[in-house]
Every structure is written in C-alpha cells, then in structure tokens.
Design a protein around this motif. Structure first.
Motif, PDB file in Angstrom:
ATOM      1  N   PRO A  23      68.508  -6.347 -23.886  1.00 19.15           N
ATOM      2  CA  PRO A  23      69.295  -7.093 -24.877  1.00 19.15           C
ATOM      3  C   PRO A  23      69.806  -6.172 -25.976  1.00 19.15           C
ATOM      4  CG  PRO A  23      66.960  -7.504 -25.175  1.00 19.15           C
ATOM      5  CD  PRO A  23      67.100  -6.709 -23.901  1.00 19.15           C
ATOM      6  N   ARG A  24      70.976  -6.477 -26.484  1.00 20.90           N
ATOM      7  CA  ARG A  24      71.587  -5.688 -27.553  1.00 20.90           C
ATOM      8  C   ARG A  24      71.149  -6.233 -28.909  1.00 20.90           C
ATOM      9  NH1 ARG A  24      77.890  -5.046 -25.761  1.00 20.90           N
ATOM     10  NH2 ARG A  24      77.497  -3.787 -23.912  1.00 20.90           N
ATOM     11  N   PRO A  25      70.971  -5.365 -29.893  1.00 22.67           N
ATOM     12  CA  PRO A  25      70.645  -5.859 -31.236  1.00 22.67           C
ATOM     13  C   PRO A  25      71.873  -6.534 -31.845  1.00 22.67           C
ATOM     14  CG  PRO A  25      70.911  -3.491 -31.267  1.00 22.67           C
ATOM     15  CD  PRO A  25      70.969  -3.915 -29.822  1.00 22.67           C
ATOM     16  N   PRO A  26      71.678  -7.517 -32.724  1.00 21.12           N
ATOM     17  CA  PRO A  26      72.843  -8.184 -33.322  1.00 21.12           C
ATOM     18  C   PRO A  26      73.599  -7.239 -34.240  1.00 21.12           C
ATOM     19  CG  PRO A  26      70.822  -8.926 -34.357  1.00 21.12           C
ATOM     20  CD  PRO A  26      70.423  -8.071 -33.187  1.00 21.12           C
ATOM     21  N   LYS A  27      74.906  -7.459 -34.332  1.00 24.53           N
ATOM     22  CA  LYS A  27      75.754  -6.631 -35.194  1.00 24.53           C
ATOM     23  C   LYS A  27      75.649  -7.124 -36.633  1.00 24.53           C
ATOM     24  CE  LYS A  27      79.142  -5.430 -31.712  1.00 24.53           C
ATOM     25  NZ  LYS A  27      80.552  -5.462 -31.334  1.00 24.53           N
ATOM     26  N   PRO A  28      75.787  -6.233 -37.603  1.00 23.93           N
ATOM     27  CA  PRO A  28      75.757  -6.667 -39.000  1.00 23.93           C
ATOM     28  C   PRO A  28      76.994  -7.505 -39.328  1.00 23.93           C
ATOM     29  CG  PRO A  28      76.284  -4.342 -38.857  1.00 23.93           C
ATOM     30  CD  PRO A  28      75.934  -4.800 -37.463  1.00 23.93           C
ATOM     31  N   PRO A  29      76.879  -8.380 -40.305  1.00 22.63           N
ATOM     32  CA  PRO A  29      78.051  -9.197 -40.661  1.00 22.63           C
ATOM     33  C   PRO A  29      79.167  -8.332 -41.230  1.00 22.63           C
ATOM     34  CG  PRO A  29      76.303  -9.492 -42.267  1.00 22.63           C
ATOM     35  CD  PRO A  29      75.730  -8.669 -41.142  1.00 22.63           C
ATOM     36  N   LYS A  30      80.417  -8.668 -40.907  1.00 22.04           N
ATOM     37  CA  LYS A  30      81.555  -7.876 -41.372  1.00 22.04           C
ATOM     38  C   LYS A  30      82.001  -8.295 -42.776  1.00 22.04           C
ATOM     39  CE  LYS A  30      83.311  -6.562 -36.909  1.00 22.04           C
ATOM     40  NZ  LYS A  30      84.457  -6.479 -36.038  1.00 22.04           N
ATOM     41  N   GLY A  42      69.389  -3.421 -47.839  1.00 20.94           N
ATOM     42  CA  GLY A  42      67.967  -3.582 -47.518  1.00 20.94           C
ATOM     43  C   GLY A  42      67.633  -4.968 -47.035  1.00 20.94           C
ATOM     44  N   HIS A  43      68.291  -5.980 -47.612  1.00 19.47           N
ATOM     45  CA  HIS A  43      68.040  -7.360 -47.185  1.00 19.47           C
ATOM     46  C   HIS A  43      68.648  -7.615 -45.804  1.00 19.47           C
ATOM     47  CE1 HIS A  43      68.509 -11.880 -47.625  1.00 19.47           C
ATOM     48  NE2 HIS A  43      67.210 -11.659 -47.579  1.00 19.47           N
ATOM     49  N   ALA A  44      69.841  -7.088 -45.559  1.00 21.35           N
ATOM     50  CA  ALA A  44      70.476  -7.244 -44.239  1.00 21.35           C
ATOM     51  C   ALA A  44      69.622  -6.582 -43.164  1.00 21.35           C
ATOM     52  CB  ALA A  44      71.877  -6.640 -44.259  1.00 21.35           C
ATOM     53  N   LYS A  45      69.021  -5.453 -43.511  1.00 25.37           N
ATOM     54  CA  LYS A  45      68.134  -4.750 -42.580  1.00 25.37           C
ATOM     55  C   LYS A  45      66.974  -5.654 -42.172  1.00 25.37           C
ATOM     56  CE  LYS A  45      64.860  -2.047 -44.150  1.00 25.37           C
ATOM     57  NZ  LYS A  45      63.539  -1.825 -43.695  1.00 25.37           N
ATOM     58  N   LYS A  46      66.376  -6.339 -43.135  1.00 30.33           N
ATOM     59  CA  LYS A  46      65.248  -7.224 -42.844  1.00 30.33           C
ATOM     60  C   LYS A  46      65.683  -8.439 -42.035  1.00 30.33           C
ATOM     61  CE  LYS A  46      62.533  -5.935 -46.861  1.00 30.33           C
ATOM     62  NZ  LYS A  46      61.983  -6.376 -48.140  1.00 30.33           N
ATOM     63  N   VAL A  47      66.846  -9.006 -42.370  1.00 30.19           N
ATOM     64  CA  VAL A  47      67.333 -10.200 -41.676  1.00 30.19           C
ATOM     65  C   VAL A  47      67.619  -9.904 -40.214  1.00 30.19           C
ATOM     66  CG1 VAL A  47      69.285 -11.794 -41.526  1.00 30.19           C
ATOM     67  CG2 VAL A  47      68.250 -11.311 -43.736  1.00 30.19           C
ATOM     68  N   TYR A  48      68.237  -8.757 -39.928  1.00 28.20           N
ATOM     69  CA  TYR A  48      68.636  -8.428 -38.567  1.00 28.20           C
ATOM     70  C   TYR A  48      67.599  -7.601 -37.809  1.00 28.20           C
ATOM     71  CZ  TYR A  48      73.096 -10.460 -39.632  1.00 28.20           C
ATOM     72  OH  TYR A  48      74.080 -11.347 -39.967  1.00 28.20           O
ATOM     73  N   GLY A  49      66.468  -7.277 -38.445  1.00 32.83           N
ATOM     74  CA  GLY A  49      65.378  -6.600 -37.743  1.00 32.83           C
ATOM     75  C   GLY A  49      65.641  -5.143 -37.425  1.00 32.83           C
ATOM     76  N   SER A  50      66.456  -4.486 -38.199  1.00 35.02           N
ATOM     77  CA  SER A  50      66.755  -3.078 -37.974  1.00 35.02           C
ATOM     78  C   SER A  50      65.708  -2.217 -38.671  1.00 35.02           C
ATOM     79  CB  SER A  50      68.138  -2.756 -38.524  1.00 35.02           C
ATOM     80  OG  SER A  50      68.432  -1.396 -38.384  1.00 35.02           O
ATOM     81  N   SER A  52      66.587   0.752 -40.028  1.00 31.01           N
ATOM     82  CA  SER A  52      67.288   1.505 -41.057  1.00 31.01           C
ATOM     83  C   SER A  52      68.345   0.621 -41.710  1.00 31.01           C
ATOM     84  CB  SER A  52      67.961   2.723 -40.430  1.00 31.01           C
ATOM     85  OG  SER A  52      68.773   3.373 -41.387  1.00 31.01           O
ATOM     86  N   ALA A  53      68.540   0.807 -43.013  1.00 35.29           N
ATOM     87  CA  ALA A  53      69.572   0.066 -43.742  1.00 35.29           C
ATOM     88  C   ALA A  53      70.911   0.793 -43.703  1.00 35.29           C
ATOM     89  CB  ALA A  53      69.135  -0.146 -45.179  1.00 35.29           C
ATOM     90  N   ARG A  54      70.941   1.961 -43.114  1.00 30.42           N
ATOM     91  CA  ARG A  54      72.158   2.777 -43.112  1.00 30.42           C
ATOM     92  C   ARG A  54      73.370   2.082 -42.477  1.00 30.42           C
ATOM     93  NH1 ARG A  54      72.270   9.137 -41.577  1.00 30.42           N
ATOM     94  NH2 ARG A  54      74.166   9.572 -42.708  1.00 30.42           N
ATOM     95  N   PRO A  55      73.240   1.378 -41.324  1.00 24.72           N
ATOM     96  CA  PRO A  55      74.433   0.738 -40.760  1.00 24.72           C
ATOM     97  C   PRO A  55      74.982  -0.394 -41.635  1.00 24.72           C
ATOM     98  CG  PRO A  55      72.614   0.670 -39.187  1.00 24.72           C
ATOM     99  CD  PRO A  55      72.097   1.270 -40.440  1.00 24.72           C
ATOM    100  N   PHE A  56      74.179  -0.914 -42.560  1.00 24.58           N
ATOM    101  CA  PHE A  56      74.613  -2.023 -43.400  1.00 24.58           C
ATOM    102  C   PHE A  56      75.194  -1.554 -44.727  1.00 24.58           C
ATOM    103  CE2 PHE A  56      71.109  -3.388 -40.732  1.00 24.58           C
ATOM    104  CZ  PHE A  56      71.686  -4.469 -40.087  1.00 24.58           C
TER     105      PHE A  56
END
Length: 62
Positions: A23-30, A42-50, A52-56
């Motif tokens: 399965p692919r990890p979900p993409k961050p919201p645009k 940091g919050h997006a990282k926690k919500v999407y289970g990543s 690293s916060a770098r992609p967000f």
C-alpha cells in the motif's frame, strides 16, 4: 494427467500472490480549506503517519 493438474494449480496459485503491491502512504494535502489556517508540518506529519515533517514543509516541495 494428474501431474498436469497439479502443475496448473500450482502455477495459478503462484500467479495470484505474485501481483500484490504494497500500500502507498497517503499524500499530504495540497491546499487548506478556505478560511482555515494551514496545518503546521509537525501536525500534518502526525495526522498522516509519516516519520518526517519535511514533505509537509512549504520550503521543501519537490
């Protein structure tokens, strides 16, 4: 004839499990919702289970 059935059954069995992709990890919201504040990286990282916060972060988009 019996060995032919065994070979066919084995082949079908192996092919049915060889085409499964992980399965692919979900993409961050645009874009955030209109009127809402953007979610901090940091919050997006926690919500999407990543891990690293770098992609967000907005400065690290590729």
């Amino acid at each position: 004839m019996k060995s032919l059935k065994i070979y066919l059954a084995t082949g079908i069995f192996l092919l049915s499990f060889s085409c499964v992709a992980p399965p692919r990890p979900p993409k961050p919201p645009k874009h955030p919702r209109h009127g809402a504040r953007p979610m901090p990286p940091g919050h997006a990282k926690k919500v999407y289970g990543s891990k690293s916060a770098r992609p967000f972060a907005p400065g690290h988009r590729k």
